[in-house]
Design a protein around this motif. Structure first.
Motif: not given
Length: 245
Positions: A89-99, A118-134
């Motif tokens: 049930e997680q999701l990615w919010v795109t277009d979030r630059s960091q550094g 809704l809680v922002v867990r963290g930032w990543a440079p690329e998206v991946s299937p949310p279901a694969a992230i515990d």
């Protein structure tokens, strides 16, 4: 014959005092105007910064799931206690630059008081299937900073589970939850990020009206300085031309 007064006429005994008074008056007005504008700038800076060292308070003590998000909650550090919903049930919010790097936020729904936050867990440079992230298991407590939902909507991709903004009404419709908190939280806890970079907390928008009285006073003093300059020129000219006649 040249009737124009010479330069020496502008430094006669009757005009010197007026010059000195004008210098003091204009200088005082400029000083006061600059000081008031400096106070305004400081008020703006104070409003844009979260209180340094502010202790996190339990979320449910300062905000309820059925309350509208207000300025009182904006940028407030809180302790969230709840249970993460399934990783799928997680999701990615795109277009979030960091550094300076492009990337996305990983957002997870957390059940708090029978509603989903809704809680922002963290930032990543690329998206991946949310279901694969515990997600963290069981009831957890972590620190976060509250944020208002975004005003602008962006396209929701149900298959990739990506969206361009954290707009609560849109996500309420798309995610199918019965109750969704009217704002969201950005986690500042590395245990929640679990390998992701902690997301940078955006600075709050500050209205130009914060410290508006000082801004008004500052502009008023500059007007006084301009008026004093005009009166000096008019009075000095009349004295010099009168002496000439």
């Amino acid at each position: 014959m040249n009737d124009r007064p010479g330069l020496g006429a502008w430094f006669g005994p009757r005009v010197i005092g007026l010059h000195l008074f004008a210098i003091v008056a204009i200088g005082f007005c400029l000083f006061m105007g600059t000081w008031q504008l400096g106070v305004y700038d400081q008020r703006q800076a104070d409003e844009s910064e979260a209180e340094p060292g502010a202790a996190a308070v339990p979320l449910t003590q300062v905000w309820a799931s059925d309350d509208v998000f207000t300025k009182d909650q904006d940028q407030l550090p809180v302790t969230v206690t709840g249970t993460f919903r399934p990783a799928s049930e997680q999701l990615w919010v795109t277009d979030r630059s960091q550094g300076g790097d492009a990337g996305a936020w990983l957002v997870a729904p957390v059940t708090v008081d029978d509603a989903q936050l809704l809680v922002v867990r963290g930032w990543a440079p690329e998206v991946s299937p949310p279901a694969a992230i515990d997600v963290p298991a069981g009831e957890v407590s972590f620190q976060a900073v509250l944020q208002p939902g975004d005003a602008a909507a962006a396209g929701w991709d149900a298959q990739a589970r990506t969206i361009g903004s954290v707009r609560i009404p849109t996500l309420l419709n798309e995610l199918g939850y019965d109750n969704l908190w009217s704002g969201y939280a950005i986690s500042t806890d590395a245990t929640v990020a679990q390998g992701l970079a902690l997301a940078e907390v955006p600075e709050s928008d500050v209205s130009w009206t914060a410290g508006g009285r000082n801004l008004g006073y500052g502009l008023q003093w500059w007007v006084f300085a301009a008026f004093a300059l005009f009166m000096w020129w008019r009075m000095a000219r009349e004295i010099v031309l009168g002496d000439k006649r």
